[in-house]
Design a protein around this motif. Sequence first.
Motif, PDB file in Angstrom:
ATOM      1  N   GLU A 144       7.135 -48.220  -1.758  1.00 35.15           N
ATOM      2  CA  GLU A 144       6.590 -47.923  -0.526  1.00 35.15           C
ATOM      3  C   GLU A 144       7.212 -46.749   0.110  1.00 35.15           C
ATOM      4  OE1 GLU A 144       7.092 -50.017   3.687  1.00 35.15           O
ATOM      5  OE2 GLU A 144       6.960 -51.217   1.945  1.00 35.15           O
ATOM      6  N   ASN A 145       8.681 -46.720   0.067  1.00 36.67           N
ATOM      7  CA  ASN A 145       9.214 -45.719   0.628  1.00 36.67           C
ATOM      8  C   ASN A 145       8.804 -44.347   0.072  1.00 36.67           C
ATOM      9  OD1 ASN A 145      10.812 -47.463   2.215  1.00 36.67           O
ATOM     10  ND2 ASN A 145      12.301 -47.671   0.643  1.00 36.67           N
ATOM     11  N   ARG A 148       5.534 -43.558   1.368  1.00 32.58           N
ATOM     12  CA  ARG A 148       5.685 -43.095   2.871  1.00 32.58           C
ATOM     13  C   ARG A 148       5.947 -41.614   3.044  1.00 32.58           C
ATOM     14  NH1 ARG A 148       8.612 -47.707   5.871  1.00 32.58           N
ATOM     15  NH2 ARG A 148      10.177 -46.643   5.011  1.00 32.58           N
ATOM     16  N   THR A 149       7.101 -41.424   2.312  1.00 35.57           N
ATOM     17  CA  THR A 149       7.625 -40.107   2.203  1.00 35.57           C
ATOM     18  C   THR A 149       6.673 -38.840   1.806  1.00 35.57           C
ATOM     19  OG1 THR A 149       9.777 -40.972   1.966  1.00 35.57           O
ATOM     20  CG2 THR A 149       9.640 -38.548   1.632  1.00 35.57           C
TER      21      THR A 149
END
Length: 336
Positions: A144-145, A148-149
Amino acid sequence: MRDTGGSDSGDSDATAESDVTSSPARTDGGAVADGTSRESLRSRFRRSRFLESLPFWGPPGLLVLFFVYGAIGWNFIISLTGWEGLGSPDYSSLSTEMYTRLLTDASFHAAFRNTLVLLLAFTVLSLIVGLLVAILVDQKIRLENTFRTIYLLPMSLSFVVTAIFWSWMYNPRIGLVNEVLRSIGLESLTQAWLSDPQFKLAAIIFALMWQFSGYCMVVYLAGLRAIPNAQYEAARIDGASTIRLYWRVIIPQLRASTMSATVVLVVFALKAFDFLFVLFGVNPGQSADILSVMMYRVAFDRIQWAYGSAVAMVLFAMALGVIGPYLFVQYRRGEL
């Protein structure tokens, strides 16, 4: 005995009246003598937070007042003159001639219409795409991170970089957009995206949506994470489907996120001058012309400063029409 009682009563009344007359000034909200009241007000003002914080916000406030709001006011005065940029403006005969000229200018009508279409389409599409991606990310997906980035990365790019990137993407011969269409057998859909008047504005809106939908995703994701899990569980216990759950329960609670993201998107849409200037220069054509480009073209290319100032004031009024209600709502909520 009755006379004595009356005398005692009169003495006590006189004593009470004397005590009231000679009592010191109250400072707890009661009656206060005028001199003491003024002195108390002065002392409270000297100890107030307003006066203590004045050295910190006073100088920058004066600078903003002079260089920002003073410049806006001077620009409005210039729009009431007939200044062509040579010599000094004549302030002796102010009129609304430039604003009357706007009403009959076909170029202004096209630029104003394109600006409204850009504002509405870009804002709505970015909000929808950002919301859908935020709901997907909120499902606890893997990496997810990282996702998102990567999705937010275009937001960090300037309009100049984005315009150069998409000018290559839209290239009719070697651009990635047409290459992908050819590779999947849809060569009939290939277009000269930045040359055909039918697709210019749509191509601009899509490129800007690519850049800013990541910002909307982050704003909506923060709003989704702030909603308690108990509401999700209660809705599922009541038998609500996933679509009904988000439509009736979750999305109505994202109004604050929607309002914040909308204001930011509108401001960036009004500032899309850099993007169009890199792609088309000062003459994007009536199909893609917007007010900010028209303002620059009229003021600096044609040296018609008064007319350019009038276009700038229309653009400022549009921005104020969006930001003003937002600030009012925030003030009513006590968030300002």
